[in-house]
Design an enzyme around this catalytic site. Sequence first.
Site, short mmCIF file in Angstrom:
data_model
loop_
_atom_site.label_atom_id
_atom_site.label_comp_id
_atom_site.label_asym_id
_atom_site.label_seq_id
_atom_site.Cartn_x
_atom_site.Cartn_y
_atom_site.Cartn_z
N VAL A 11 0.83 -1.21 0.00
CA VAL A 11 0.00 0.00 0.00
C VAL A 11 0.87 1.26 0.00
CG1 VAL A 11 -1.67 1.31 1.37
CG2 VAL A 11 -2.01 -1.12 0.97
N LYS A 35 16.34 -2.16 2.03
CA LYS A 35 15.10 -2.12 1.25
C LYS A 35 14.92 -0.74 0.61
CE LYS A 35 10.27 -3.30 2.19
NZ LYS A 35 9.36 -3.80 3.21
N GLU A 155 -7.90 2.22 1.81
CA GLU A 155 -7.32 1.85 0.52
C GLU A 155 -8.07 0.63 -0.03
OE1 GLU A 155 -4.93 3.29 -1.48
OE2 GLU A 155 -5.90 1.77 -2.70
N LYS A 208 -14.23 0.10 4.56
CA LYS A 208 -13.20 -0.81 4.04
C LYS A 208 -13.50 -2.26 4.46
CE LYS A 208 -9.47 -2.62 2.58
NZ LYS A 208 -9.32 -2.94 1.18
N CYS A 277 -5.36 -9.56 3.23
CA CYS A 277 -6.49 -8.72 3.68
C CYS A 277 -7.71 -9.50 4.16
CB CYS A 277 -6.89 -7.75 2.57
SG CYS A 277 -5.63 -6.49 2.32
P1 NAD Z 1 2.84 -4.59 4.42
O1 NAD Z 1 3.04 -5.47 5.59
O2 NAD Z 1 3.18 -5.09 3.05
O3 NAD Z 1 3.62 -3.22 4.63
C1 NAD Z 1 3.62 -2.48 5.82
C2 NAD Z 1 4.99 -1.87 5.95
O4 NAD Z 1 5.01 -0.92 7.01
C3 NAD Z 1 6.08 -2.90 6.27
O5 NAD Z 1 7.07 -2.85 5.28
C4 NAD Z 1 6.61 -2.42 7.64
O6 NAD Z 1 7.99 -2.64 7.79
C5 NAD Z 1 6.30 -0.95 7.57
N1 NAD Z 1 6.32 -0.28 8.88
C6 NAD Z 1 5.70 -0.64 10.01
N2 NAD Z 1 5.98 0.25 11.01
C7 NAD Z 1 6.80 1.17 10.46
C8 NAD Z 1 7.46 2.32 10.97
N3 NAD Z 1 7.33 2.69 12.24
N4 NAD Z 1 8.25 3.03 10.14
C9 NAD Z 1 8.40 2.68 8.86
N5 NAD Z 1 7.80 1.60 8.31
C10 NAD Z 1 7.02 0.86 9.11
O7 NAD Z 1 1.32 -4.16 4.47
P2 NAD Z 1 0.41 -3.71 3.25
O8 NAD Z 1 -0.06 -4.92 2.52
O9 NAD Z 1 1.06 -2.61 2.53
O10 NAD Z 1 -0.85 -3.16 4.06
C11 NAD Z 1 -0.77 -1.96 4.82
C12 NAD Z 1 -2.16 -1.63 5.33
O11 NAD Z 1 -3.03 -1.41 4.23
C13 NAD Z 1 -2.79 -2.74 6.15
O12 NAD Z 1 -3.58 -2.16 7.15
C14 NAD Z 1 -3.66 -3.47 5.16
O13 NAD Z 1 -4.75 -4.12 5.76
C15 NAD Z 1 -4.13 -2.33 4.27
N6 NAD Z 1 -4.46 -2.72 2.89
C16 NAD Z 1 -3.70 -3.62 2.23
C17 NAD Z 1 -4.01 -3.96 0.91
C18 NAD Z 1 -3.20 -4.99 0.16
O14 NAD Z 1 -3.70 -5.47 -0.88
N7 NAD Z 1 -2.03 -5.36 0.57
C19 NAD Z 1 -5.11 -3.36 0.28
C20 NAD Z 1 -5.84 -2.40 0.99
C21 NAD Z 1 -5.51 -2.09 2.30
#
Ligand code: NAD
Length: 451
Positions: A11, A35, A155, A208, A277
């Site tokens: 996201v 990364k 999102e 959502k 999700c």
């Molecule tokens: P993800 O786990 O792929 O990414 C989250 C990132 O945040 C990780 O890389 C983690 O290291 C980073 N992070 C956490 N704490 C941090 C900090 N203090 N400083 C910097 N980075 C930090 O998760 P995602 O799939 O991107 O999902 C994120 C959110 O969006 C979730 O709540 C999820 O439910 C929601 N979402 C995801 C999707 C999807 O398809 N993946 C779609 C819609 C909504």
Amino acid sequence: MNVSIIGTGYVGLVTGVSLAAAGHHVVCVGRKQEKVREINAGTAPFYEPGLDDILRRVIAKRRFTASVELSQSIISSDATIVAVGTPTVDSAIDLSQVKEVARQIGEALYQKRSYHIVAVKSTVVPGTTESVVRPILMNASGKSAGEVGLCMNPEFLREGNALEDALYPDRIVIGTSDSKSARMYAKLFSNNTCPIIFTNLPTAEMSKYVANILLATLVSFSSEIGTLAAQAPGVDVADVWRIVHADSRWSPMVKGKRVTAGIVNYVRTGCGYGGSCLPKDTKALLHYANQKRVSMPMLTSTIAVNDQQPKELVKLLSDSVGDLRGKRIAVLGLTFKPLTDDIRKSPALTVVGELVKRGAQVVCHDPQIPASKKPEELHALTVTIAKEYWDALEDADAAVLLTAWDIYTKILPQEFLRRMKSPIVVDGRRVYDPSTFIKAGIRYAAVGLAR
Ligand code: NAD
């Protein structure tokens, strides 16, 4: 606008490059230097079609960077988007990443003079932005309400289609409790032509979950109908769904042409839902409902049916093969759907785990899971990852298709016959034509197909 995004996952990164492509200046903040370096060199840390191309373009235009400098990135921006993970622990939402980030943003804002907007994009249960994020943020920043605006901007992107979803969304939802932050945050999307729906914070949060849970409900309904169809002699669930989908409410005529709605993809029998999700969001909302003392029998059943569905695949295999001990089983597909490398909560993990438990010799293949990099989720299991799908099929006692990757849908029955020790094919996604396969001499079994 200058935007900082916390999180470089699916996201965070996809949102970042899309906003940069729309002309904003974006810094995506990650935790790991390695990364961040990789992203700045133009390579996303995960597979998403088209992402590397657009990433390189926005880097070249100097509109996008990744950084580990959280505080400075926030101070130099007008708005900060929270895109960190919200997993579930013991079926409840785990807000530890959100809380930590709220505190970090607050501490950074302590040093900033001008107005700043904080938008929560992570999926959070209703009430979180107001009752969890706001107090932490305000405490740490020492600001008053008029100095920091708070929005909730859920999102809706789909992995595998994430760029198109982020660049051309169906709708943009902005939840706020004050009109100034809503107005300013909406400027980020001035290039978008879709409707912007303004609402309050908890409604944005709830929307959502409801969007995801509706999809999960459709998938579980389709799984359940498949289980019944498999016990109804002569019934083929794939044909049943074709007939249901032909209803013009699912596939209307537009300018004389039949158009199939995307939602139809959730109304067919397969291996059940997976990914990062739907499994966690269904559980988190159920837990939230329990806390509110609201019983949700439909949601409870949706989760239970989905937990069962991968086991139906194992049953189909053992019905066809007999005792699985020592049998070489080719598993085609590990990701929860095609066009992603995400295997989080993929139904394939349950199937593989169960096969190993029953003593099978499992050889997996997935076009996005390299043989040299066994995913963490499979570390504890004795399985082999094949480089090519045909290596997995070689000498196999049975093959089970779990992800509808294009390359698998093109495998002809002759290839299964040529490579496998015994030609048993279990089709978990209904991609093959049963009569062609059976006529060719394959012992074909599939979800929702009576024997
Ligand atoms: P993800 O786990 O792929 O990414 C989250 C990132 O945040 C990780 O890389 C983690 O290291 C980073 N992070 C956490 N704490 C941090 C900090 N203090 N400083 C910097 N980075 C930090 O998760 P995602 O799939 O991107 O999902 C994120 C959110 O969006 C979730 O709540 C999820 O439910 C929601 N979402 C995801 C999707 C999807 O398809 N993946 C779609 C819609 C909504």
